[in-house]
Design a protein around this motif. Structure first.
Motif, mmCIF file in Angstrom:
data_model
loop_
_atom_site.group_PDB
_atom_site.id
_atom_site.type_symbol
_atom_site.label_atom_id
_atom_site.label_comp_id
_atom_site.label_asym_id
_atom_site.label_seq_id
_atom_site.Cartn_x
_atom_site.Cartn_y
_atom_site.Cartn_z
ATOM 1 N N PHE A 127 50.598 84.994 68.222
ATOM 2 C CA PHE A 127 49.266 85.544 67.944
ATOM 3 C C PHE A 127 49.329 87.041 67.687
ATOM 4 C CE2 PHE A 127 45.239 87.466 69.007
ATOM 5 C CZ PHE A 127 44.284 86.588 68.493
ATOM 6 N N GLU A 128 50.001 87.777 68.568
ATOM 7 C CA GLU A 128 50.019 89.239 68.457
ATOM 8 C C GLU A 128 50.797 89.713 67.233
ATOM 9 O OE1 GLU A 128 48.245 91.392 69.883
ATOM 10 O OE2 GLU A 128 47.309 89.984 71.268
ATOM 11 N N ASN A 129 51.763 88.941 66.772
ATOM 12 C CA ASN A 129 52.454 89.302 65.534
ATOM 13 C C ASN A 129 51.482 89.347 64.368
ATOM 14 O OD1 ASN A 129 55.682 89.409 64.965
ATOM 15 N ND2 ASN A 129 55.224 88.487 66.976
ATOM 16 N N VAL A 130 50.627 88.337 64.268
ATOM 17 C CA VAL A 130 49.698 88.274 63.144
ATOM 18 C C VAL A 130 48.554 89.259 63.331
ATOM 19 C CG1 VAL A 130 48.245 86.768 61.745
ATOM 20 C CG2 VAL A 130 50.306 85.853 62.812
ATOM 21 N N ALA A 131 48.103 89.431 64.577
ATOM 22 C CA ALA A 131 46.960 90.315 64.851
ATOM 23 C C ALA A 131 47.322 91.789 64.794
ATOM 24 C CB ALA A 131 46.382 89.978 66.223
ATOM 25 N N TYR A 132 48.612 92.109 64.797
ATOM 26 C CA TYR A 132 49.063 93.493 64.964
ATOM 27 C C TYR A 132 48.421 94.452 63.966
ATOM 28 C CZ TYR A 132 52.162 97.525 65.240
ATOM 29 O OH TYR A 132 52.652 98.799 65.361
ATOM 30 N N GLY A 133 48.488 94.121 62.682
ATOM 31 C CA GLY A 133 47.967 95.030 61.666
ATOM 32 C C GLY A 133 46.480 95.277 61.823
ATOM 33 N N GLN A 134 45.732 94.235 62.178
ATOM 34 C CA GLN A 134 44.295 94.395 62.383
ATOM 35 C C GLN A 134 44.006 95.232 63.623
ATOM 36 O OE1 GLN A 134 41.555 93.570 60.678
ATOM 37 N NE2 GLN A 134 42.652 92.690 58.946
ATOM 38 N N ARG A 144 36.776 87.759 65.992
ATOM 39 C CA ARG A 144 37.222 88.136 64.651
ATOM 40 C C ARG A 144 38.748 88.032 64.549
ATOM 41 N NH1 ARG A 144 36.856 87.891 59.506
ATOM 42 N NH2 ARG A 144 37.471 89.756 58.362
ATOM 43 N N LEU A 145 39.466 88.492 65.588
ATOM 44 C CA LEU A 145 40.922 88.413 65.577
ATOM 45 C C LEU A 145 41.388 86.959 65.571
ATOM 46 C CD1 LEU A 145 41.875 91.280 68.053
ATOM 47 C CD2 LEU A 145 42.333 91.222 65.594
ATOM 48 N N ASP A 146 40.720 86.108 66.357
ATOM 49 C CA ASP A 146 41.064 84.684 66.368
ATOM 50 C C ASP A 146 40.946 84.092 64.965
ATOM 51 O OD1 ASP A 146 41.538 84.715 69.067
ATOM 52 O OD2 ASP A 146 39.631 83.779 69.625
ATOM 53 N N ALA A 147 39.857 84.439 64.280
ATOM 54 C CA ALA A 147 39.615 83.886 62.944
ATOM 55 C C ALA A 147 40.654 84.384 61.944
ATOM 56 C CB ALA A 147 38.210 84.255 62.479
ATOM 57 N N ILE A 148 40.999 85.665 62.030
ATOM 58 C CA ILE A 148 41.985 86.242 61.111
ATOM 59 C C ILE A 148 43.353 85.598 61.318
ATOM 60 C CG2 ILE A 148 43.294 88.341 60.571
ATOM 61 C CD1 ILE A 148 40.666 89.897 61.205
ATOM 62 N N VAL A 149 43.760 85.461 62.578
ATOM 63 C CA VAL A 149 45.070 84.869 62.872
ATOM 64 C C VAL A 149 45.133 83.428 62.375
ATOM 65 C CG1 VAL A 149 46.594 84.099 64.739
ATOM 66 C CG2 VAL A 149 45.587 86.401 64.803
ATOM 67 N N ALA A 150 44.083 82.649 62.635
ATOM 68 C CA ALA A 150 44.079 81.254 62.186
ATOM 69 C C ALA A 150 44.112 81.177 60.666
ATOM 70 C CB ALA A 150 42.845 80.544 62.733
ATOM 71 N N ARG A 151 43.324 82.020 60.005
ATOM 72 C CA ARG A 151 43.278 81.998 58.533
ATOM 73 C C ARG A 151 44.641 82.335 57.944
ATOM 74 N NH1 ARG A 151 42.572 86.326 55.237
ATOM 75 N NH2 ARG A 151 41.724 87.588 56.940
ATOM 76 N N CYS A 152 45.299 83.366 58.472
ATOM 77 C CA CYS A 152 46.578 83.801 57.892
ATOM 78 C C CYS A 152 47.697 82.808 58.195
ATOM 79 C CB CYS A 152 46.927 85.192 58.405
ATOM 80 S SG CYS A 152 45.791 86.469 57.805
ATOM 81 N N LEU A 153 47.666 82.205 59.368
ATOM 82 C CA LEU A 153 48.667 81.178 59.671
ATOM 83 C C LEU A 153 48.479 79.954 58.781
ATOM 84 C CD1 LEU A 153 48.834 81.443 63.559
ATOM 85 C CD2 LEU A 153 50.656 82.038 61.947
ATOM 86 N N ARG A 154 47.240 79.627 58.467
ATOM 87 C CA ARG A 154 47.000 78.517 57.535
ATOM 88 C C ARG A 154 47.506 78.872 56.146
ATOM 89 N NH1 ARG A 154 42.039 77.835 60.689
ATOM 90 N NH2 ARG A 154 42.123 75.789 61.722
ATOM 91 N N ALA A 186 51.967 89.784 57.065
ATOM 92 C CA ALA A 186 51.697 90.612 55.889
ATOM 93 C C ALA A 186 50.309 90.312 55.325
ATOM 94 C CB ALA A 186 52.770 90.378 54.827
ATOM 95 N N LEU A 187 49.892 89.044 55.360
ATOM 96 C CA LEU A 187 48.591 88.671 54.812
ATOM 97 C C LEU A 187 47.441 89.166 55.674
ATOM 98 C CD1 LEU A 187 49.279 84.966 53.724
ATOM 99 C CD2 LEU A 187 49.435 87.046 52.342
ATOM 100 N N ALA A 188 47.705 89.426 56.952
ATOM 101 C CA ALA A 188 46.636 89.784 57.883
ATOM 102 C C ALA A 188 46.002 91.141 57.582
ATOM 103 C CB ALA A 188 47.153 89.767 59.320
ATOM 104 N N THR A 189 46.659 91.973 56.802
ATOM 105 C CA THR A 189 46.064 93.268 56.441
ATOM 106 C C THR A 189 45.278 93.176 55.139
ATOM 107 O OG1 THR A 189 48.076 93.988 55.254
ATOM 108 C CG2 THR A 189 47.919 94.524 57.608
#
Length: 276
Positions: A127-134, A144-154, A186-189
């Motif tokens: 989770f924190e890997n994907v959320a890091y940039g945000q 909001r972070l939950d939604a971003i992480v789920a979207r980018c992992l998908r 990378a997509l999370a930003t």
């Protein structure tokens, strides 16, 4: 491999994504003109000009040391981190010069993300890997972070494999999963462009196929530029191909043209395995 064999590879993917005609009509994302680059006194790139259309996949091919990765890093100014480098020429992103003195490099690298050859997950949870940039950008809202992480992992085709492991260390994932996690990060930003420097070179064939399928999906929303030594991979995933040799751009065109009707003898010799 013969040009006829490459034609078969390309035709297998011809029904996926946009046609070459569509790509040729697309707006220009990057416009590079008369670019030369030096590491100290050593010139690595010589007078390169090319354009990258938006929402396309462009492959950079050529033997080791030919300047592919250097040119890739020009596109988000990663070479600025190396002391003693300099360049001449122009690099425009959506018509704006990214080498102006007042360019915010953090903002630029959010717009132009990068995935490296070796997967480099942070020693944090998935989770924190994907959320890091945000988080760095100031996002603190848990929902909001939950939604971003789920979207980018998908988007990175990883959600189904890790949705129950979000609190596990990213270092416990397989190599292929770690690379897709780095793509999700990378997509999370919310980039517009994703640069990939040999993203599958260290992976097994199954993981490589997953990355290639992912690239095809991502180009619907992003501009992708990939460096690869794998000619079949370039033929499979890219719309456009640029062949570099000894710091020079030898030939540039649609992937179909480069791999089946190369205009330059050096290009033909390289893609058919006569050297490189």
């Amino acid at each position: 491999m013969s040009t006829l064999s490459y034609s078969a590879i390309i035709s297998e993917r011809s029904h996926v994504g946009r046609s070459s005609a569509d790509v040729s009509k697309a707006a220009v994302k990057f416009e590079v003109s008369n670019l030369s680059f030096w590491y100290g006194a050593n010139q690595a790139l010589f007078d390169i000009s090319l354009s990258v259309p938006e929402r396309s996949v462009m492959a950079f091919i050529g033997p080791s040391g030919c300047g592919k990765s250097t040119f890739l890093r020009v596109l988000n100014r990663m070479n600025d981190l190396i002391e003693g480098t300099r360049l001449t020429g122009g690099v425009l992103l959506d018509g704006q010069d990214i080498y102006r003195r007042d360019v915010n490099l953090v903002a630029l690298r959010r717009r132009v993300g990068m995935v490296f050859q070796k997967s480099n997950p942070f020693p944090k949870t998935v989770f924190e890997n994907v959320a890091y940039g945000q988080r760095v950008a100031g996002q603190r809202d848990p929902a909001r972070l939950d939604a971003i992480v789920a979207r980018c992992l998908r988007k990175a085709a990883l959600w189904d494999e890790v949705k129950d492991r979000l609190d596990d260390s990213a270092l416990n994932l397989s190599g292929g999963q770690q690379q897709r996690l780095c793509i999700a990060r990378a997509l999370a930003t919310d980039p517009e462009v994703v640069l990939m420097d040999e993203p599958a070179s260290a992976l097994d064939p199954k993981s490589t196929a997953r990355i290639e399928d992912l690239i095809f999906e991502l180009k619907r929303d992003y501009t992708i530029v990939i460096v690869t030594h794998n000619m079949q991979q370039a033929a499979r995933v890219s719309d456009l191909t640029a062949f570099f040799y000894q710091g020079r751009l030898i030939e540039f065109g649609t992937t179909n043209q480069i791999f089946t009707r190369p205009r330059n003898k050096q290009t033909e010799d390289y893609i058919t395995g006569r050297f490189g």
